[in-house]
Design a protein around this motif. Structure first.
Motif: not given
Length: 80
Positions: A41-62
């Motif tokens: 459960d912990f690592w599933a949440q970490v994977v989700h959090a990393i994806h969220q950060y990556q989406r935010l970063e990509q949105g910022s770059k765009a």
């Protein structure tokens, strides 16, 4: 998002950059293989959090690229 999950996600991103999600997924898979449900459960949440950060970063770059193109267009209009 719990602080521990957030801290783990940020640390993996800092240490591994774009490979962070792959590292987290490997740990998730290992916890599944070991039938360690709390770790799973912990690592599933970490994977989700990393994806969220990556989406935010990509949105910022765009957004930054869009703003730069607007500035360039305005600058080109002024020089004509």
């Amino acid at each position: 998002m719990p602080a521990r999950v957030d801290d783990a996600a940020r640390k993996l991103i800092e240490e591994h950059g774009p490979r962070a999600v792959r590292i987290a997924v490997e740990r998730l898979n290992q916890s599944i293989d070991e039938r360690d449900h709390p770790a799973r459960d912990f690592w599933a949440q970490v994977v989700h959090a990393i994806h969220q950060y990556q989406r935010l970063e990509q949105g910022s770059k765009a957004r930054a690229a869009t703003e730069l193109s607007v500035v360039r267009a305005e600058s080109n209009r002024k020089t004509r």
